[in-house]
Each structure stands twice: as structure tokens, then as C-alpha cells.
Design a protein around this motif. Structure first.
Motif, PDB file in Angstrom:
ATOM      1  N   MET A   3      -2.298   6.758   2.913  1.00  0.00           N
ATOM      2  CA  MET A   3      -2.079   5.818   1.846  1.00  0.00           C
ATOM      3  C   MET A   3      -2.306   4.429   2.413  1.00  0.00           C
ATOM      4  O   MET A   3      -1.929   4.148   3.543  1.00  0.00           O
ATOM      5  CB  MET A   3      -0.643   5.947   1.334  1.00  0.00           C
ATOM      6  N   GLY A   4      -2.910   3.585   1.659  1.00  0.00           N
ATOM      7  CA  GLY A   4      -3.140   2.220   2.094  1.00  0.00           C
ATOM      8  C   GLY A   4      -2.700   1.216   1.053  1.00  0.00           C
ATOM      9  O   GLY A   4      -2.727   1.488  -0.140  1.00  0.00           O
ATOM     10  N   MET A   5      -2.264   0.068   1.550  1.00  0.00           N
ATOM     11  CA  MET A   5      -1.912  -1.056   0.677  1.00  0.00           C
ATOM     12  C   MET A   5      -2.741  -2.238   1.125  1.00  0.00           C
ATOM     13  O   MET A   5      -2.849  -2.498   2.322  1.00  0.00           O
ATOM     14  CB  MET A   5      -0.426  -1.411   0.828  1.00  0.00           C
ATOM     15  N   TYR A   6      -3.322  -2.941   0.165  1.00  0.00           N
ATOM     16  CA  TYR A   6      -4.084  -4.123   0.529  1.00  0.00           C
ATOM     17  C   TYR A   6      -3.672  -5.285  -0.360  1.00  0.00           C
ATOM     18  O   TYR A   6      -3.132  -5.108  -1.453  1.00  0.00           O
ATOM     19  CB  TYR A   6      -5.590  -3.873   0.436  1.00  0.00           C
TER      20      TYR A   6
ATOM     21  N   ASP B 217       0.377  -1.346  10.547  1.00  0.00           N
ATOM     22  CA  ASP B 217       0.526  -2.579   9.793  1.00  0.00           C
ATOM     23  C   ASP B 217      -0.513  -3.606  10.228  1.00  0.00           C
ATOM     24  O   ASP B 217      -0.835  -3.711  11.408  1.00  0.00           O
ATOM     25  CB  ASP B 217       1.938  -3.147  10.005  1.00  0.00           C
ATOM     26  N   ASP B 218      -1.030  -4.338   9.257  1.00  0.00           N
ATOM     27  CA  ASP B 218      -1.901  -5.492   9.496  1.00  0.00           C
ATOM     28  C   ASP B 218      -3.251  -5.121  10.118  1.00  0.00           C
ATOM     29  O   ASP B 218      -3.695  -5.702  11.098  1.00  0.00           O
ATOM     30  CB  ASP B 218      -1.174  -6.519  10.374  1.00  0.00           C
ATOM     31  N   ILE B 219      -3.925  -4.164   9.515  1.00  0.00           N
ATOM     32  CA  ILE B 219      -5.259  -3.755   9.977  1.00  0.00           C
ATOM     33  C   ILE B 219      -6.299  -4.721   9.399  1.00  0.00           C
ATOM     34  O   ILE B 219      -6.272  -5.032   8.212  1.00  0.00           O
ATOM     35  CB  ILE B 219      -5.583  -2.314   9.529  1.00  0.00           C
ATOM     36  N   TRP B 220      -7.219  -5.170  10.230  1.00  0.00           N
ATOM     37  CA  TRP B 220      -8.278  -6.080   9.785  1.00  0.00           C
ATOM     38  C   TRP B 220      -9.657  -5.440   9.843  1.00  0.00           C
ATOM     39  O   TRP B 220     -10.613  -5.956   9.286  1.00  0.00           O
ATOM     40  CB  TRP B 220      -8.277  -7.345  10.641  1.00  0.00           C
ATOM     41  N   GLU B 221      -9.778  -4.324  10.543  1.00  0.00           N
ATOM     42  CA  GLU B 221     -11.056  -3.614  10.600  1.00  0.00           C
ATOM     43  C   GLU B 221     -10.778  -2.119  10.632  1.00  0.00           C
ATOM     44  O   GLU B 221      -9.643  -1.700  10.866  1.00  0.00           O
ATOM     45  CB  GLU B 221     -11.879  -4.055  11.812  1.00  0.00           C
ATOM     46  N   LYS B 222     -11.803  -1.328  10.384  1.00  0.00           N
ATOM     47  CA  LYS B 222     -11.613   0.122  10.320  1.00  0.00           C
ATOM     48  C   LYS B 222     -11.082   0.650  11.649  1.00  0.00           C
ATOM     49  O   LYS B 222     -11.517   0.239  12.714  1.00  0.00           O
ATOM     50  CB  LYS B 222     -12.913   0.815   9.952  1.00  0.00           C
ATOM     51  N   VAL B 223     -10.145   1.569  11.533  1.00  0.00           N
ATOM     52  CA  VAL B 223      -9.524   2.189  12.699  1.00  0.00           C
ATOM     53  C   VAL B 223      -9.949   3.648  12.729  1.00  0.00           C
ATOM     54  O   VAL B 223      -9.791   4.367  11.737  1.00  0.00           O
ATOM     55  CB  VAL B 223      -7.982   2.082  12.614  1.00  0.00           C
ATOM     56  N   ASP B 224     -10.495   4.081  13.857  1.00  0.00           N
ATOM     57  CA  ASP B 224     -10.906   5.469  14.037  1.00  0.00           C
ATOM     58  C   ASP B 224      -9.739   6.242  14.649  1.00  0.00           C
ATOM     59  O   ASP B 224      -9.433   6.081  15.831  1.00  0.00           O
ATOM     60  CB  ASP B 224     -12.134   5.521  14.951  1.00  0.00           C
TER      61      ASP B 224
ATOM     62  N   PHE C 279      -1.016   2.524   5.874  1.00  0.00           N
ATOM     63  CA  PHE C 279      -1.431   1.277   6.502  1.00  0.00           C
ATOM     64  C   PHE C 279      -1.463   0.132   5.508  1.00  0.00           C
ATOM     65  O   PHE C 279      -1.519   0.337   4.302  1.00  0.00           O
ATOM     66  CB  PHE C 279      -2.799   1.430   7.177  1.00  0.00           C
ATOM     67  N   THR C 280      -1.410  -1.088   6.076  1.00  0.00           N
ATOM     68  CA  THR C 280      -1.594  -2.291   5.278  1.00  0.00           C
ATOM     69  C   THR C 280      -2.804  -3.037   5.807  1.00  0.00           C
ATOM     70  O   THR C 280      -3.118  -2.991   6.997  1.00  0.00           O
ATOM     71  CB  THR C 280      -0.376  -3.242   5.343  1.00  0.00           C
ATOM     72  N   THR C 281      -3.486  -3.704   4.891  1.00  0.00           N
ATOM     73  CA  THR C 281      -4.677  -4.469   5.260  1.00  0.00           C
ATOM     74  C   THR C 281      -4.884  -5.577   4.240  1.00  0.00           C
ATOM     75  O   THR C 281      -4.377  -5.507   3.121  1.00  0.00           O
ATOM     76  CB  THR C 281      -5.920  -3.549   5.323  1.00  0.00           C
TER      77      THR C 281
END
Length: 120
Positions: A1-4, A85-92, A111-113
Motif C-alpha cells: 500500500m502506498g500513500m502519496y 517512509d519518505d521514498i523519493w525514488e523507486k525502491v527495489d 510506504f509514503t512518497t
């Protein structure tokens, strides 16, 4: 699940509340893991934080590739929820050593972005 969403709208606050609830009640998970990623992605930093939070601190290899294998072999046998938390680019996730969440392993990643393109 992601929140942006843009900065300051409460993504981290909401994610932290969810994390705290899961940490208190476990909800059937072996591990509840919280990691702040931030603007510059440092895979080894994420690996080290995960290793520490699951009790593998000092028991994983020193090189990134060794950490990936050690974390994967440990986590594939566990049920976990991972909060990024606080992802700015894709994470593998496979580069980190996190098994991909699937109905079979019943693991979750939240995650949040800020950028919406993370959902593409």
C-alpha cells in the motif's frame, strides 16, 4: 500500500500511527519494521536498519550483496510488515533482500512518497 502527497499533509504521521498500532498488537506479524528512506536512496542503510530491527544486527554480511542474501533468507521464513517512509525514488525490494509481498507469505509493505509517479 502506498500513500502519496505533498510535504506536510500528514503522510508520515498517519504511517507512524499505523506502525505504532501494529507494534503494540502485532496483528499476527513476527516483525513490524519502520525505516525512513529519505531523498537519497542508500540500500545498505536500509538493509542495516532492517537487520537491526529483526535482531540480525552483526549477523549479516558486510557487502551489500551478502546483506541481500542474508536478509532474504531470514525474512522469507517470517511474516512481517515493512513501513518505508519518505521514498523519493523507486525502491527495489529484491535488491534490499525483502521478499516480495504475496498472499502466500502474508507479508505487507507500506510506504509514503511525494511523487505520484511512484505508483506507475
Amino acid at each position: 500500500m502506498g500513500m502519496y502527497g505533498m510535504g506536510g499533509v500528514g503522510k508520515t504521521t498517519l504511517l507512524m500511527q499505523i506502525n505504532n498500532k501494529f507494534s503494540e498488537e502485532r496483528c499476527g506479524f513476527d516483525f513490524v519494521i519502520w525505516v525512513v528512506v529519505s531523498k537519497e536512496l542508500h540500500v545498505e542503510k536500509i538493509q542495516d536498519e532492517i537487520a537491526q530491527k529483526v535482531g540480525l544486527d552483526g549477523e549479516v554480511g558486510e557487502k551489500k550483496e551478502e546483506k541481500t542474501i542474508d536478509l532474504y533468507n531470514f525474512l522469507k521464513k517470517k511474516r512481517f510488515v515493512l513501513f518505508l517512509d519518505d521514498i523519493w525514488e523507486k525502491v527495489d525490494l529484491t535488491e534490499i533482500g525483502v521478499p516480495f509481498p504475496a498472499p502466500e507469505n502474508r507479508c505487507k509493505v507500506v510506504f509514503t512518497t511525494r511523487p505520484r509517479r511512484m505508483f506507475a
